[in-house]
Enzyme design. Structure first.
Site, mmCIF file in Angstrom:
data_model
loop_
_atom_site.group_PDB
_atom_site.id
_atom_site.type_symbol
_atom_site.label_atom_id
_atom_site.label_comp_id
_atom_site.label_asym_id
_atom_site.label_seq_id
_atom_site.Cartn_x
_atom_site.Cartn_y
_atom_site.Cartn_z
ATOM 1 N N GLU A 145 8.872 17.011 49.657
ATOM 2 C CA GLU A 145 9.098 15.924 49.991
ATOM 3 C C GLU A 145 8.907 14.204 50.899
ATOM 4 O OE1 GLU A 145 13.253 16.669 52.251
ATOM 5 O OE2 GLU A 145 13.941 17.450 50.384
ATOM 6 N N GLU A 311 15.997 23.633 46.221
ATOM 7 C CA GLU A 311 16.695 23.133 47.461
ATOM 8 C C GLU A 311 18.054 22.334 47.360
ATOM 9 O OE1 GLU A 311 15.160 21.243 51.482
ATOM 10 O OE2 GLU A 311 13.491 22.030 50.770
HETATM 11 C C1 BGC Z 1 14.298 19.670 54.086
HETATM 12 C C2 BGC Z 1 14.279 20.250 54.689
HETATM 13 C C3 BGC Z 1 15.761 20.500 55.754
HETATM 14 C C4 BGC Z 1 16.675 20.283 54.147
HETATM 15 C C5 BGC Z 1 18.136 20.084 56.050
HETATM 16 C C6 BGC Z 1 15.415 19.054 53.207
HETATM 17 O O1 BGC Z 1 15.335 17.551 53.152
HETATM 18 O O2 BGC Z 1 13.141 20.122 53.191
HETATM 19 O O3 BGC Z 1 13.271 20.846 55.621
HETATM 20 O O4 BGC Z 1 16.256 21.461 56.467
HETATM 21 O O5 BGC Z 1 16.717 18.934 53.580
HETATM 22 O O6 BGC Z 1 17.899 18.407 55.995
#
Ligand code: BGC
Length: 387
Positions: A145, A311
């Protein structure tokens, strides 16, 4: 289909010392303490993965543990990760390594981190070393990111180094894309058959009223499109650079997806302002849950490449809600696949509750608790078959 979970070193390992640690010591973020103690308990994390039917795991290697001083590498720590990867491979879990997940070694921080024009080269020297030790790892994420990193640290100023300069943020993104490019070449040279990409945080932006279309276009372009386009097409467009060529070819599109923003026009801010959602499904952090948004982004941003959802997660204390969240997102992924999008993987954020940056330990994203207790039954493979 790769199914599994994602984490990052500072958020789970404990005992890390990097620029974020300095931020904590200045009282600007809660102390991370021992986190989930994964540095000692990595092998237990493998058991958790097996329990939820995972066949893939995305984790990050902590740069500050390996390059302890500039150019001085602590191989012993590298071998700790090596043993962990051996274990994952032994049990049939595909390792996905992230090389930069927000944190920097303190020696790099004192040199200006990603504002320093030398950092891309410094990063790739490090990546070159790592990738020589992991030639059996076939999926790599160079940087997590860049848009969020640059926004929080250089526009909003809530993350280190706490700057507020749009122009610095653009420079940081440029250097990160250059760093990605050098790292891409290093990994490709060292690891036969490696797929190398980035994890891009994408958001859905919904304009409230016709005037809001302008700020939404700006957000779309700078936040969603620009880093991803650079990664996939190997050139960085304005205003970050003038179509500067980089070596990345976007072997896959990595997408981190959480939420959407509803945006209102404002005379004071060209990017508009966010309006709190009404009558919407909200996480405990107040983020709108909008599963269809993942489908929209998959259709719009797949660039005809394989896609990995690197993610996707929800902060909630209600585990049934979490399972519903995952099932809904998997359903939209399936729909996109049926319509031709080549989605190859889904990684839930996160394996266990962990350190959520400014929120510390008050946000519960995990499939397991911080001390590795199950929250209830979930089997990702079964869920994927059923949705
Ligand atoms: C990040 C993580 C973070 C997650 C939840 C993502 O943007 O890569 O490090 O914990 O969001 O906020």
């Amino acid at each position: 289909m790769l199914l599994g979970a994602a984490t990052s070193s500072h958020q789970i390992e404990g005992g890390t010392f990097n620029d974020w640690t300095l931020w904590e010591r200045e009282g600007k973020a809660p102390p991370v303490g021992e986190a989930c103690r994964s540095w000692e308990k990595m092998e237990e994390d493998v058991k958790l993965l097996l329990k939820v039917g995972a066949n893939a795991y995305r984790f990050s290697i902590e740069w500050s543990r390996i390059e302890v001083e500039e150019g001085l590498f602590k191989i012993e720590n590298l071998l700790r990760y090596r043993r962990f990867v051996d274990r994952l491979l032994e049990v049939g879990i595909t390792p996905i390594i992230t090389l930069h997940h927000f944190t920097n070694p303190v020696w790099l921080y004192t040199k200006g981190s990603w504002l320093n024009p030398d950092t891309p080269k410094i990063f790739s020297r490090y990546v070159d070393l790592i990738s020589r030790y992991f030639q059996d790892v076939k999926i790599w994420i160079t940087i997590n990111e860049p848009n969020v990193y640059a926004y929080r640290g250089y526009v909003e100023g809530s993350w280190p180094p706490g700057e507020r300069s749009f122009f610095k943020a653009l420079r940081v993104i440029r250097n990160m894309l250059r760093g990605h490019s050098h790292a891409y070449s290093a990994i490709k040279a060292n690891v036969k058959g490696a797929a190398v990409g980035m994890a891009h945080h994408l958001r859905v932006f919904t304009p409230l009223g016709p005037l809001a279309k302008l700020p939404v276009m700006l957000r779309e372009y700078l936040f969603n499109f620009l880093p991803l386009y650079s990664d996939v097409h190997g050139e960085i467009p304005p205003p970050v650079a003038l179509m500067e060529r980089i070596s990345s070819r976007g072997d896959f599109v990595g997408i981190n997806y959480y939420t959407r923003d509803r945006v209102k026009f404002s005379l004071r801010n060209p990017f508009g302002i966010e309006v709190a959602p009404e009558n919407a499904w909200l996480s405990s952090m107040g983020w709108e849950v909008y599963p269809e948004g993942l489908y929209m982004l998959l259709k719009r941003y797949n660039f005809s490449r394989p896609v990995i959802i690197t993610e996707n997660g929800i902060a909630t204390e209600d585990h049934d809600e979490r399972i519903r969240f995952i099932a809904e997102h998997l359903r939209w992924i399936k729909r996109s696949q049926n319509e031709g999008v080549n989605v190859r993987g889904y990684l839930y954020w996160s394996l266990m509750d962990n350190y959520e940056w400014l929120e510390g330990y008050s946000a519960f994203f995990g499939l397991f608790t911080r001390d590795r207790k199950p929250k209830g039954d979930i089997n990702l493979k079964k869920l994927w078959r059923e949705v």
